[in-house]
Design a protein around this motif. Sequence first.
Motif, PDB file in Angstrom:
ATOM      1  N   VAL A   1      39.378  16.146  23.782  1.00  0.00           N
ATOM      2  CA  VAL A   1      40.042  15.486  22.357  1.00  0.00           C
ATOM      3  C   VAL A   1      40.833  16.838  21.861  1.00  0.00           C
ATOM      4  CG1 VAL A   1      39.465  14.772  20.100  1.00  0.00           C
ATOM      5  CG2 VAL A   1      38.248  14.029  22.136  1.00  0.00           C
ATOM      6  N   GLU A   2      40.347  17.894  21.850  1.00  0.00           N
ATOM      7  CA  GLU A   2      40.832  19.000  21.005  1.00  0.00           C
ATOM      8  C   GLU A   2      42.172  19.474  21.916  1.00  0.00           C
ATOM      9  OE1 GLU A   2      37.890  22.170  21.393  1.00  0.00           O
ATOM     10  OE2 GLU A   2      36.493  21.138  19.840  1.00  0.00           O
ATOM     11  N   ASN A   3      42.372  19.114  23.321  1.00  0.00           N
ATOM     12  CA  ASN A   3      43.567  19.806  23.804  1.00  0.00           C
ATOM     13  C   ASN A   3      44.465  18.383  23.786  1.00  0.00           C
ATOM     14  OD1 ASN A   3      42.557  22.217  24.572  1.00  0.00           O
ATOM     15  ND2 ASN A   3      41.461  21.640  26.175  1.00  0.00           N
ATOM     16  N   ALA A   4      44.168  17.180  23.422  1.00  0.00           N
ATOM     17  CA  ALA A   4      45.120  16.225  23.380  1.00  0.00           C
ATOM     18  C   ALA A   4      46.183  16.012  22.585  1.00  0.00           C
ATOM     19  CB  ALA A   4      44.218  14.923  23.319  1.00  0.00           C
ATOM     20  N   ASP A   5      47.335  15.685  22.755  1.00  0.00           N
ATOM     21  CA  ASP A   5      48.417  15.572  21.910  1.00  0.00           C
ATOM     22  C   ASP A   5      48.310  14.181  21.190  1.00  0.00           C
ATOM     23  OD1 ASP A   5      50.092  17.831  23.018  1.00  0.00           O
ATOM     24  OD2 ASP A   5      50.308  16.718  24.491  1.00  0.00           O
TER      25      ASP A   5
ATOM     26  N   VAL B   1      46.598  12.105  31.557  1.00  0.00           N
ATOM     27  CA  VAL B   1      45.507  11.239  30.791  1.00  0.00           C
ATOM     28  C   VAL B   1      44.174  11.743  31.314  1.00  0.00           C
ATOM     29  CG1 VAL B   1      44.922   8.797  30.578  1.00  0.00           C
ATOM     30  CG2 VAL B   1      47.327   9.339  31.435  1.00  0.00           C
ATOM     31  N   TRP B   2      43.568  11.819  30.100  1.00  0.00           N
ATOM     32  CA  TRP B   2      41.968  12.350  30.240  1.00  0.00           C
ATOM     33  C   TRP B   2      40.991  11.040  30.162  1.00  0.00           C
ATOM     34  CZ3 TRP B   2      36.868  12.037  29.016  1.00  0.00           C
ATOM     35  CH2 TRP B   2      36.136  12.949  29.309  1.00  0.00           C
ATOM     36  N   PHE B   3      40.566  10.685  31.151  1.00  0.00           N
ATOM     37  CA  PHE B   3      39.922   9.394  31.391  1.00  0.00           C
ATOM     38  C   PHE B   3      38.528   9.899  31.940  1.00  0.00           C
ATOM     39  CE2 PHE B   3      38.507   5.636  33.927  1.00  0.00           C
ATOM     40  CZ  PHE B   3      38.168   4.862  32.869  1.00  0.00           C
ATOM     41  N   ILE B   4      37.477   9.483  31.285  1.00  0.00           N
ATOM     42  CA  ILE B   4      36.087  10.013  31.671  1.00  0.00           C
ATOM     43  C   ILE B   4      35.677   9.822  33.092  1.00  0.00           C
ATOM     44  CG2 ILE B   4      34.702   7.779  31.177  1.00  0.00           C
ATOM     45  CD1 ILE B   4      32.593   9.839  29.793  1.00  0.00           C
ATOM     46  N   GLU B   5      35.908   8.737  33.968  1.00  0.00           N
ATOM     47  CA  GLU B   5      35.909   8.518  35.234  1.00  0.00           C
ATOM     48  C   GLU B   5      36.500   9.459  36.138  1.00  0.00           C
ATOM     49  OE1 GLU B   5      36.361   4.584  36.494  1.00  0.00           O
ATOM     50  OE2 GLU B   5      34.484   3.758  35.131  1.00  0.00           O
TER      51      GLU B   5
ATOM     52  N   VAL C   1      47.034  12.811  26.909  1.00  0.00           N
ATOM     53  CA  VAL C   1      46.399  11.716  26.325  1.00  0.00           C
ATOM     54  C   VAL C   1      45.133  11.517  26.706  1.00  0.00           C
ATOM     55  CG1 VAL C   1      46.775   9.070  26.245  1.00  0.00           C
ATOM     56  CG2 VAL C   1      48.648  10.549  26.811  1.00  0.00           C
ATOM     57  N   PHE C   2      44.265  11.535  25.657  1.00  0.00           N
ATOM     58  CA  PHE C   2      42.785  11.115  25.851  1.00  0.00           C
ATOM     59  C   PHE C   2      42.422   9.796  25.376  1.00  0.00           C
ATOM     60  CE2 PHE C   2      38.493  10.984  24.302  1.00  0.00           C
ATOM     61  CZ  PHE C   2      37.917  11.767  25.148  1.00  0.00           C
ATOM     62  N   LEU C   3      41.695   8.973  26.351  1.00  0.00           N
ATOM     63  CA  LEU C   3      41.321   7.563  26.164  1.00  0.00           C
ATOM     64  C   LEU C   3      40.030   7.758  25.676  1.00  0.00           C
ATOM     65  CD1 LEU C   3      42.766   5.918  29.297  1.00  0.00           C
ATOM     66  CD2 LEU C   3      43.696   5.917  27.030  1.00  0.00           C
ATOM     67  N   CYS C   4      39.503   7.004  24.636  1.00  0.00           N
ATOM     68  CA  CYS C   4      38.300   6.914  24.139  1.00  0.00           C
ATOM     69  C   CYS C   4      37.990   5.527  24.196  1.00  0.00           C
ATOM     70  CB  CYS C   4      38.473   7.332  22.720  1.00  0.00           C
ATOM     71  SG  CYS C   4      36.716   7.239  21.577  1.00  0.00           S
ATOM     72  N   HIS C   5      36.743   5.051  24.599  1.00  0.00           N
ATOM     73  CA  HIS C   5      36.059   3.514  24.591  1.00  0.00           C
ATOM     74  C   HIS C   5      34.854   3.454  24.825  1.00  0.00           C
ATOM     75  CE1 HIS C   5      36.538   5.249  28.812  1.00  0.00           C
ATOM     76  NE2 HIS C   5      35.715   4.144  29.138  1.00  0.00           N
ATOM     77  N   SER C   6      34.368   2.276  24.622  1.00  0.00           N
ATOM     78  CA  SER C   6      32.908   2.170  24.905  1.00  0.00           C
ATOM     79  C   SER C   6      32.819   1.963  26.519  1.00  0.00           C
ATOM     80  CB  SER C   6      32.795   0.623  24.470  1.00  0.00           C
ATOM     81  OG  SER C   6      31.367   0.132  24.794  1.00  0.00           O
ATOM     82  N   SER C   7      31.578   2.400  26.839  1.00  0.00           N
ATOM     83  CA  SER C   7      31.336   2.338  28.373  1.00  0.00           C
ATOM     84  C   SER C   7      31.497   0.847  28.819  1.00  0.00           C
ATOM     85  CB  SER C   7      29.969   2.928  28.734  1.00  0.00           C
ATOM     86  OG  SER C   7      28.969   2.403  27.981  1.00  0.00           O
ATOM     87  N   LYS C   8      31.136  -0.253  27.942  1.00  0.00           N
ATOM     88  CA  LYS C   8      31.338  -1.581  28.281  1.00  0.00           C
ATOM     89  C   LYS C   8      32.712  -2.125  28.432  1.00  0.00           C
ATOM     90  CE  LYS C   8      26.918  -2.912  26.301  1.00  0.00           C
ATOM     91  NZ  LYS C   8      26.222  -3.825  25.182  1.00  0.00           N
ATOM     92  N   ASP C   9      33.545  -1.229  28.043  1.00  0.00           N
ATOM     93  CA  ASP C   9      34.900  -1.429  28.094  1.00  0.00           C
ATOM     94  C   ASP C   9      35.713  -0.815  29.303  1.00  0.00           C
ATOM     95  OD1 ASP C   9      35.265  -3.458  25.977  1.00  0.00           O
ATOM     96  OD2 ASP C   9      35.084  -1.732  24.646  1.00  0.00           O
TER      97      ASP C   9
ATOM     98  N   PRO D   1      30.568  18.307  25.744  1.00  0.00           N
ATOM     99  CA  PRO D   1      31.490  19.630  25.609  1.00  0.00           C
ATOM    100  C   PRO D   1      32.722  19.080  26.348  1.00  0.00           C
ATOM    101  CG  PRO D   1      29.497  20.362  27.326  1.00  0.00           C
ATOM    102  CD  PRO D   1      29.214  18.907  26.651  1.00  0.00           C
ATOM    103  N   GLU D   2      32.681  18.538  27.407  1.00  0.00           N
ATOM    104  CA  GLU D   2      34.032  18.272  28.078  1.00  0.00           C
ATOM    105  C   GLU D   2      34.893  17.166  27.584  1.00  0.00           C
ATOM    106  OE1 GLU D   2      35.164  19.614  30.801  1.00  0.00           O
ATOM    107  OE2 GLU D   2      33.181  20.950  30.729  1.00  0.00           O
ATOM    108  N   ILE D   3      34.061  16.302  26.625  1.00  0.00           N
ATOM    109  CA  ILE D   3      34.923  15.302  25.918  1.00  0.00           C
ATOM    110  C   ILE D   3      35.519  15.922  24.831  1.00  0.00           C
ATOM    111  CG2 ILE D   3      34.380  13.294  24.199  1.00  0.00           C
ATOM    112  CD1 ILE D   3      32.518  11.995  26.569  1.00  0.00           C
ATOM    113  N   MET D   4      34.625  16.969  24.173  1.00  0.00           N
ATOM    114  CA  MET D   4      35.194  17.649  22.831  1.00  0.00           C
ATOM    115  C   MET D   4      36.500  18.238  23.410  1.00  0.00           C
ATOM    116  SD  MET D   4      33.712  16.612  20.371  1.00  0.00           S
ATOM    117  CE  MET D   4      34.249  17.711  19.257  1.00  0.00           C
ATOM    118  N   LYS D   5      36.474  19.148  24.588  1.00  0.00           N
ATOM    119  CA  LYS D   5      37.372  19.698  24.845  1.00  0.00           C
ATOM    120  C   LYS D   5      38.698  19.135  25.159  1.00  0.00           C
ATOM    121  CE  LYS D   5      35.440  22.339  28.205  1.00  0.00           C
ATOM    122  NZ  LYS D   5      34.974  23.163  29.343  1.00  0.00           N
TER     123      LYS D   5
END
Length: 76
Positions: free
Chosen positions: A57-61, A36-40, A9-17, A51-55
């Motif tokens: 997303v690409e690897n996420a189900d 779960v992929w979470f930036i922090e 699972v990839f979590l995509c969000h604004s930094s303000k959230d 590049p880490e975010i792109m990877k």
Amino acid sequence: MIENRPLRVFLCHSSKDNSVARDLYHQLDSEGWMDVWFIEARLLPSQNWEPEIMKGVENADVVIVLLSKYFYTEEQ
């Protein structure tokens, strides 16, 4: 053939959230059957995030996008 691995699972969000995304990350991660992929949790300080975010997303189900008023107005 069904793979025996956690759901990615990839979590995509604004930094303000971040606080909302962090709470969701902890809830999903505690289930034990998701990776779960979470930036922090995935990036080190000063690591090149693009590049880490792109990877991630690409690897996420599944990609979960947390939409808020900040998501559309944040600078990219």
